[in-house]
Structure formats: C-alpha cells, structure tokens
Design a protein around this motif. Structure first.
Motif, short mmCIF file in Angstrom:
data_model
loop_
_atom_site.label_atom_id
_atom_site.label_comp_id
_atom_site.label_asym_id
_atom_site.label_seq_id
_atom_site.Cartn_x
_atom_site.Cartn_y
_atom_site.Cartn_z
N LEU A 61 0.81 -1.22 0.00
CA LEU A 61 0.00 0.00 0.00
C LEU A 61 0.85 1.28 0.00
CD1 LEU A 61 -2.75 -1.23 2.49
CD2 LEU A 61 -3.05 -0.76 0.04
N GLY A 62 2.17 1.13 -0.03
CA GLY A 62 3.02 2.30 -0.19
C GLY A 62 3.95 2.63 0.96
N ALA A 63 3.81 1.96 2.09
CA ALA A 63 4.74 2.18 3.20
C ALA A 63 6.01 1.41 2.89
CB ALA A 63 4.13 1.71 4.51
N LYS A 64 7.13 1.99 3.14
CA LYS A 64 8.40 1.29 2.93
C LYS A 64 8.93 0.89 4.31
CE LYS A 64 8.12 1.86 -1.40
NZ LYS A 64 7.32 0.82 -2.03
N CYS A 65 8.74 -0.39 4.66
CA CYS A 65 9.12 -0.84 5.98
C CYS A 65 9.51 -2.31 5.96
CB CYS A 65 7.98 -0.61 6.97
SG CYS A 65 6.41 -1.35 6.48
N ALA A 66 10.28 -2.69 6.95
CA ALA A 66 10.69 -4.08 7.15
C ALA A 66 9.98 -4.62 8.38
CB ALA A 66 12.20 -4.15 7.34
N LEU A 67 10.04 -5.92 8.56
CA LEU A 67 9.39 -6.56 9.70
C LEU A 67 9.81 -5.92 11.02
CD1 LEU A 67 7.49 -8.93 10.50
CD2 LEU A 67 9.55 -10.32 10.70
N ASP A 68 11.11 -5.65 11.18
CA ASP A 68 11.59 -5.05 12.42
C ASP A 68 11.14 -3.60 12.60
OD1 ASP A 68 12.81 -7.37 13.25
OD2 ASP A 68 14.86 -6.70 12.85
N ASP A 69 10.78 -2.93 11.52
CA ASP A 69 10.24 -1.56 11.63
C ASP A 69 8.83 -1.60 12.22
OD1 ASP A 69 12.50 -0.49 10.34
OD2 ASP A 69 11.58 -0.78 8.37
N VAL A 70 8.05 -2.58 11.78
CA VAL A 70 6.66 -2.68 12.23
C VAL A 70 6.58 -3.33 13.61
CG1 VAL A 70 4.34 -3.50 11.62
CG2 VAL A 70 5.98 -2.95 9.80
N PHE A 71 7.41 -4.33 13.82
CA PHE A 71 7.43 -5.07 15.09
C PHE A 71 8.85 -5.05 15.64
CE2 PHE A 71 4.11 -6.73 12.38
CZ PHE A 71 3.01 -6.68 13.22
N PRO A 72 9.25 -3.92 16.27
CA PRO A 72 10.63 -3.79 16.75
C PRO A 72 10.98 -4.85 17.78
CG PRO A 72 9.42 -1.71 16.97
CD PRO A 72 8.44 -2.75 16.57
N PRO A 73 12.18 -5.40 17.68
CA PRO A 73 12.61 -6.38 18.68
C PRO A 73 12.68 -5.71 20.05
CG PRO A 73 14.16 -6.28 16.83
CD PRO A 73 13.17 -5.17 16.65
N GLU A 74 12.36 -6.44 21.05
CA GLU A 74 12.43 -5.91 22.42
C GLU A 74 13.89 -5.94 22.88
OE1 GLU A 74 9.90 -4.52 24.00
OE2 GLU A 74 8.63 -4.97 22.30
N LEU A 75 14.49 -4.79 22.95
CA LEU A 75 15.91 -4.71 23.32
C LEU A 75 16.12 -4.84 24.82
CD1 LEU A 75 16.98 -1.81 20.95
CD2 LEU A 75 17.23 -4.26 20.60
N ASP A 76 15.07 -4.58 25.61
CA ASP A 76 15.21 -4.59 27.06
C ASP A 76 15.13 -5.99 27.64
OD1 ASP A 76 13.27 -1.55 27.44
OD2 ASP A 76 15.34 -1.86 26.89
N GLU A 77 14.61 -6.94 26.90
CA GLU A 77 14.43 -8.29 27.43
C GLU A 77 15.72 -9.09 27.25
OE1 GLU A 77 11.02 -10.33 25.97
OE2 GLU A 77 9.76 -8.54 26.10
N PRO A 78 16.16 -9.74 28.30
CA PRO A 78 17.36 -10.60 28.15
C PRO A 78 17.03 -11.79 27.27
CG PRO A 78 16.42 -10.82 30.35
CD PRO A 78 15.64 -9.74 29.64
N ARG A 79 18.00 -12.21 26.49
CA ARG A 79 17.81 -13.34 25.59
C ARG A 79 18.37 -14.60 26.24
NH1 ARG A 79 16.70 -11.77 20.06
NH2 ARG A 79 16.66 -9.53 20.00
N ALA A 80 17.66 -15.69 26.05
CA ALA A 80 18.12 -16.97 26.59
C ALA A 80 19.34 -17.44 25.80
CB ALA A 80 17.01 -17.99 26.50
N ALA A 81 20.22 -18.09 26.46
CA ALA A 81 21.43 -18.60 25.81
C ALA A 81 21.18 -19.90 25.09
CB ALA A 81 22.55 -18.77 26.82
#
Length: 74
Positions: free
Chosen positions: A54-74
């Motif tokens: 529809l004309g928006a120029k975006c990537a998946l991470d633009d629409v659904f940003p990764p949660e940077l504050d959450e620790p990631r499991a190893a």
C-alpha cells in the motif's frame, strides 16, 4: 508493542485499506494496532507485506521492533 498504526498513518494509509488488503476484520486489525492482541509471525509478515503493497516502505523489524530490554536466553 508494534508500530502498525504509526507506520500506516505516516504513509497515508487508511485502516480500511489495510483491512481490505489483508482480508481481515476491522476488529482484528484494531486489536493488533492497539496491542490488545499479538499477531503470530505469519500475521506479522502479512501486515508488513500489506503495508509495503500500500506504499509504506518498511521491514518486519520496523513494524514489530525487537524488544531490546528483554534478556535473551542462551
């Protein structure tokens, strides 16, 4: 949280246009936009593709940003 509504509005896309492109109900899209429901990965991809179609120029991470504050499991 997601940026569906922000990116949609920024691109001048009406919610009804996004709904028509996705073939979903207004309630479903509204719940995703407001954060009341979290879409699965396939829905996230469909939303991103529809916004781009529809004309928006975006990537998946633009629409659904990764949660940077959450620790990631190893």
């Amino acid at each position: 949280m997601n940026r569906i509504a922000e990116l949609r509005k920024g691109a001048g896309i009406k919610q009804r246009e996004l709904i028509a492109r996705l073939g979903w109900t207004q309630t479903r899209v509204s719940n995703y936009e407001s954060g009341n429901r979290m879409p699965g990965l396939s829905e996230c991809r469909a939303i991103t593709a529809a916004l781009n179609d529809l004309g928006a120029k975006c990537a998946l991470d633009d629409v659904f940003p990764p949660e940077l504050d959450e620790p990631r499991a190893a």
